[in-house]
Design a protein around this motif. Sequence first.
Motif, PDB file in Angstrom:
ATOM      1  N   MET A 165      61.060  49.723  23.813  1.00 26.02           N
ATOM      2  CA  MET A 165      61.957  48.565  23.801  1.00 26.02           C
ATOM      3  C   MET A 165      61.329  47.377  23.072  1.00 26.02           C
ATOM      4  SD  MET A 165      63.604  48.391  27.634  1.00 26.02           S
ATOM      5  CE  MET A 165      62.051  48.312  28.451  1.00 26.02           C
ATOM      6  N   GLY A 166      60.053  47.510  22.703  1.00 28.67           N
ATOM      7  CA  GLY A 166      59.373  46.395  22.048  1.00 28.67           C
ATOM      8  C   GLY A 166      59.103  45.235  22.989  1.00 28.67           C
ATOM      9  N   ARG A 167      58.971  45.533  24.280  1.00 25.68           N
ATOM     10  CA  ARG A 167      58.769  44.474  25.265  1.00 25.68           C
ATOM     11  C   ARG A 167      57.303  44.350  25.703  1.00 25.68           C
ATOM     12  NH1 ARG A 167      62.325  41.761  27.713  1.00 25.68           N
ATOM     13  NH2 ARG A 167      64.514  42.108  27.170  1.00 25.68           N
ATOM     14  N   GLY A 168      56.464  45.177  25.104  1.00 28.61           N
ATOM     15  CA  GLY A 168      55.064  45.086  25.530  1.00 28.61           C
ATOM     16  C   GLY A 168      54.324  46.327  25.105  1.00 28.61           C
ATOM     17  N   GLU A 169      53.101  46.478  25.608  1.00 34.41           N
ATOM     18  CA  GLU A 169      52.306  47.623  25.182  1.00 34.41           C
ATOM     19  C   GLU A 169      51.221  47.948  26.207  1.00 34.41           C
ATOM     20  OE1 GLU A 169      50.717  46.203  21.527  1.00 34.41           O
ATOM     21  OE2 GLU A 169      49.643  44.575  22.483  1.00 34.41           O
ATOM     22  N   ARG A 170      50.702  49.181  26.065  1.00 30.79           N
ATOM     23  CA  ARG A 170      49.554  49.598  26.866  1.00 30.79           C
ATOM     24  C   ARG A 170      48.378  48.702  26.479  1.00 30.79           C
ATOM     25  NH1 ARG A 170      48.117  54.305  28.963  1.00 30.79           N
ATOM     26  NH2 ARG A 170      49.938  55.313  28.064  1.00 30.79           N
ATOM     27  N   THR A 171      47.577  48.288  27.434  1.00 35.81           N
ATOM     28  CA  THR A 171      46.446  47.422  27.099  1.00 35.81           C
ATOM     29  C   THR A 171      45.314  47.631  28.095  1.00 35.81           C
ATOM     30  OG1 THR A 171      45.773  45.155  26.661  1.00 35.81           O
ATOM     31  CG2 THR A 171      47.309  45.469  28.447  1.00 35.81           C
ATOM     32  N   ILE A 172      44.143  47.202  27.675  1.00 40.10           N
ATOM     33  CA  ILE A 172      42.971  47.292  28.544  1.00 40.10           C
ATOM     34  C   ILE A 172      42.517  45.876  28.842  1.00 40.10           C
ATOM     35  CG2 ILE A 172      40.563  47.982  28.649  1.00 40.10           C
ATOM     36  CD1 ILE A 172      41.602  50.302  26.675  1.00 40.10           C
ATOM     37  N   ASN A 173      42.263  45.613  30.080  1.00 39.89           N
ATOM     38  CA  ASN A 173      41.855  44.279  30.472  1.00 39.89           C
ATOM     39  C   ASN A 173      40.467  44.362  31.118  1.00 39.89           C
ATOM     40  OD1 ASN A 173      42.755  41.574  30.421  1.00 39.89           O
ATOM     41  ND2 ASN A 173      42.938  41.634  32.632  1.00 39.89           N
ATOM     42  N   TYR A 174      39.645  43.353  30.863  1.00 41.82           N
ATOM     43  CA  TYR A 174      38.306  43.329  31.452  1.00 41.82           C
ATOM     44  C   TYR A 174      38.172  42.146  32.394  1.00 41.82           C
ATOM     45  CZ  TYR A 174      37.298  46.575  27.683  1.00 41.82           C
ATOM     46  OH  TYR A 174      37.317  47.648  26.844  1.00 41.82           O
ATOM     47  N   ARG A 175      37.418  42.360  33.411  1.00 39.68           N
ATOM     48  CA  ARG A 175      37.090  41.287  34.339  1.00 39.68           C
ATOM     49  C   ARG A 175      36.105  40.322  33.688  1.00 39.68           C
ATOM     50  NH1 ARG A 175      34.162  39.647  39.016  1.00 39.68           N
ATOM     51  NH2 ARG A 175      32.368  40.184  37.762  1.00 39.68           N
ATOM     52  N   LEU A 176      35.282  40.903  32.813  1.00 37.51           N
ATOM     53  CA  LEU A 176      34.269  40.128  32.112  1.00 37.51           C
ATOM     54  C   LEU A 176      34.931  38.995  31.338  1.00 37.51           C
ATOM     55  CD1 LEU A 176      31.211  40.153  31.223  1.00 37.51           C
ATOM     56  CD2 LEU A 176      31.989  41.374  29.189  1.00 37.51           C
ATOM     57  N   ARG A 177      34.355  37.813  31.420  1.00 36.22           N
ATOM     58  CA  ARG A 177      34.898  36.675  30.674  1.00 36.22           C
ATOM     59  C   ARG A 177      33.867  36.182  29.683  1.00 36.22           C
ATOM     60  NH1 ARG A 177      36.786  33.654  36.047  1.00 36.22           N
ATOM     61  NH2 ARG A 177      37.736  35.511  36.974  1.00 36.22           N
ATOM     62  N   ASP A 178      34.342  35.490  28.672  1.00 37.41           N
ATOM     63  CA  ASP A 178      33.408  34.943  27.701  1.00 37.41           C
ATOM     64  C   ASP A 178      32.462  33.964  28.382  1.00 37.41           C
ATOM     65  OD1 ASP A 178      34.069  36.415  25.522  1.00 37.41           O
ATOM     66  OD2 ASP A 178      35.700  35.087  24.897  1.00 37.41           O
ATOM     67  N   TRP A 179      31.283  33.866  27.795  1.00 32.75           N
ATOM     68  CA  TRP A 179      30.172  33.144  28.425  1.00 32.75           C
ATOM     69  C   TRP A 179      30.218  31.672  28.014  1.00 32.75           C
ATOM     70  CZ3 TRP A 179      24.474  34.355  26.645  1.00 32.75           C
ATOM     71  CH2 TRP A 179      23.578  33.554  27.361  1.00 32.75           C
ATOM     72  N   GLY A 180      30.550  30.801  28.960  1.00 32.80           N
ATOM     73  CA  GLY A 180      30.527  29.367  28.699  1.00 32.80           C
ATOM     74  C   GLY A 180      29.091  28.881  28.731  1.00 32.80           C
ATOM     75  N   VAL A 181      28.623  28.318  27.612  1.00 33.35           N
ATOM     76  CA  VAL A 181      27.197  27.987  27.517  1.00 33.35           C
ATOM     77  C   VAL A 181      26.920  26.485  27.519  1.00 33.35           C
ATOM     78  CG1 VAL A 181      26.524  30.124  26.378  1.00 33.35           C
ATOM     79  CG2 VAL A 181      27.272  28.181  24.990  1.00 33.35           C
ATOM     80  N   SER A 182      27.973  25.647  27.589  1.00 39.29           N
ATOM     81  CA  SER A 182      27.756  24.188  27.554  1.00 39.29           C
ATOM     82  C   SER A 182      27.331  23.673  28.920  1.00 39.29           C
ATOM     83  CB  SER A 182      29.036  23.475  27.144  1.00 39.29           C
ATOM     84  OG  SER A 182      29.462  23.908  25.878  1.00 39.29           O
TER      85      SER A 182
END
Length: 862
Positions: A418-435
Amino acid sequence: MSRPDGISGDRYNVKETEARWQKAWEEKRCFEAEIVPGKPKYYVLEMFPYPSGRIHMGHVRNYTLGDVVARYKRAKGFNVLHPMGWDAFGLPAENAAIQNNVHPAKWTRENIAAMREQLKSMGLSYDWRREVATCEPEYYRHEQKMFLDFLKAGLVYRKESWVNWDPVENTVLANEQVIEGRGWRSGALVEKRLLSQWFLKITHYAQDLLDSLATLERWPERVRLMQENWIGRSEGARLMFDLSGRTDKLEIFTTRPDTLFGAKFVAIAANHPLAAELAAGNPALAEFVAECNRMGTSEAAIETAEKKGFDTGLKAVHPFDPAWTLPIYVANFVLMDYGSGAIFGCPAHDQRDLDFANKYGLGWTQVVEPATDKDAVLGAIAKGEAYTGDGKAINSKFLDGLAVDEAKAEAIRRIEEMGRGERTINYRLRDWGVSRQRYWGCPIPVIHCEACGTVPVPVEQLPVVLPEDVSFDKPGNPLDHHPTWKHVDCPCCGKPARRETDTFDTFFESSWYFARYTSPDRDDVAFDRQAADYWMSVDQYIGGIEHAVLHLLYSRFFTRALKDCGYLGVKEPFAGLLTQGMICHETFKSEDGAWLYPTEVIPGPDGKLVHADSGAPVTGGRSEKMSKSKKNVVDPAGIIDGYGADTARLFMLSDSPPERDLDWTEAGIDGAWRYVNRLWRMVATAELPAAGTPMPDLSPETVKVRRLLHRTIAQVGEDLERFHFNKAVARIREMTNGLGELSVGDAGAAWVLREGLEATARLIGPMMPHLAEEMWQALGGSGLLAQAAWPDADPALLVEDSVTVAIQVNGKLRATIELPKDADAALAEQTALAQPQVISAMSGKPARKVVVVPNRIVNVVV
RNA sequence: GCCCCAGUGGCGGAAUGGUAGACGCGGCAGACUCAAAAUCUGUUGCCGGCAACGGCGUGCUGGUUCGAGUCCGGCCUGGGGCACCA
């Protein structure tokens, strides 16, 4: 037993001896590593310490373990790199500055000097020429360059992000620094704030960081699992919901697209853009959003928070049925930084959704039916429990009858169609805030210009040096208060601009120090590529389990990023990892629950523990990790001063396997001290033949000792290879006992005693290096033992000509017999059946079966 | 809630499915000593026995096996990691 006083009579003079050998190793430059092409290299590294001012028992254990490995590998012929340095940026230095009015740089450098002397007193085999301190511009200039290279490579970005903000200290706090919703130091209520921060794209490597865990065969399974959980891969689908009466769509993430027909509501995070937009025209919603943002992100705050929502009035259209709409709530349990910050709720099959639906009367529809007990779901929901198990889809139109996994796949197929979305992989890991809004850290090398935006500092202007003329009398970041430092001209347009005053998270420095050791003298580059190619990866890394995720994961990420930027050829920093246990010690508490020092506690008149001054009852608590607050810390300096480094080292190795917690006991250290003296006395008093005397005839008893000796040599080597240090110590002690039983006055026994003492000196070399050198010298060994090869066992002596075989009847031990090695099964059986205890245990019954395991056991079944 | 690890003498701990408790600590007895410390010797899982020896023993429970501390299933206890992760 009396405490050693260092110098007395026939005792081993620890202080003089240990200092003498430490000087000898230094003069002979025994531990200085150079690249030797063709020679197998071995890089052993212990986690470098924060320079707090004094070493603690955890350090002693960590560095003893590493030193045993380094010295052993050296003796085995490896070209060993074994460096040490200082993780020198961090908050304690700033706290000291505020409390004691001493500059962080001065405080840190003095601490380093003091700790270096303490480490040197342990006799550790470091190449001290390679020492690095991360707070010096010679070190951090390179990480500023790395940051700029990462920026070019697209691995760095700047983003507005929600952080814990301490309004009194005017700084960001890490989650660990928020205690019960308040700043750990100021006690102020922590707020959530949207702040512009620098991020490193660790998620770019999420899949590789996960997949490569399988290649880290010499890492503890436990650490690999922890990293796997931390990365937290989950497979699911992204899908778009239309919004009633609007043209835009709402994206949600789900791992359970199979339960879409059980949906009862849609929920978005309080800081979702849609929530902000709707709040603008709705004061009640705005107040709800503000309330959510005031809530801390600490664990405690989350646990106590009740599920709350606010009906926005907006409706979402079900993707599989245009006539079906779902209410959209702003909910406090939806996280903006996981998935897309929006979910659909299926109360029957998700606990949080059920709690939420029950509270707001949203109802539920069962869409998964368990294979067995079909009514279980109704019963559970009546009790307030969602059903999250397996089963077949029901009430779900085209999904009906499919198993959960099949239904997921089919739902995603339809969504994609239907073009309403797609299979995807999600990670719990988040980008590392270094400030970090902190002074004592590495300056982030960028300049903010009104015209040009964020401009990297040109490479030729590096390093951006941390100014030392700062004051700590105002809260917040001293760099920000500095009168001149931040005012610079824009490198692009030349107009006045502002330096970034944030510094890097201190995990930045520890993410690449291991590679810096390979060429710490290079000013122009972070590391010499050839040296890094020769020495990397670290063959054996040793440190505390507390770094299982953050430091070890950041380092794995950094190494990948450095590889992609051409700095390095490897992507894994640490090929082998040993995580050591904590050092524990007994604790004492008074009646009112206050911790007491062991010196405050004495046995009372009736044998029970009482307070030394007041006589009040005291309870002896269990052994816990050494910490100042529990008053159960033992200072290694006092131990090394009194008993010597070798005794402390032996104790660290002998009682427990390295990965397990170690109980510090006075009795244990006394036992180690006794053994040190026993060995020294054996060498000092033994009457031995001259070195090189040919072996005389040996009595059978003496041959037995000699066999034990060679078996020990072989086994200790195996034990050290596997880091079974406690077993290695036990075997060496066993051999010492054997040597002690050799008869005096017999030429053969004296000859074996010399052989045994020489072997002992070599075997204890990695563990008790000073005593080993002293023994080696007394025995007339040539050169320094630290440079001598590991002994080889005589294979002929490892083969026994007779063996003890156990005889069982029905699995119960009844006798043991001596048989020639590799005797045939018939002889073993015949001998076994002739034993009186065996005959009696068989009580006249015939043997139904006889199992013979050669050289081990005979089991007679009746 | 999910994931992982560990339970063995008085204590720390040893045991490729093959003699449970190596080695150390502690205890007991003895030697040396005027005495003590240090050192050395013997002994030390529990129960019965003067002894030879016998019985019982690795958190609980069931199983696989000639044989289980070790492998498999279920439970109990302790420890660790993650966690409104959709």
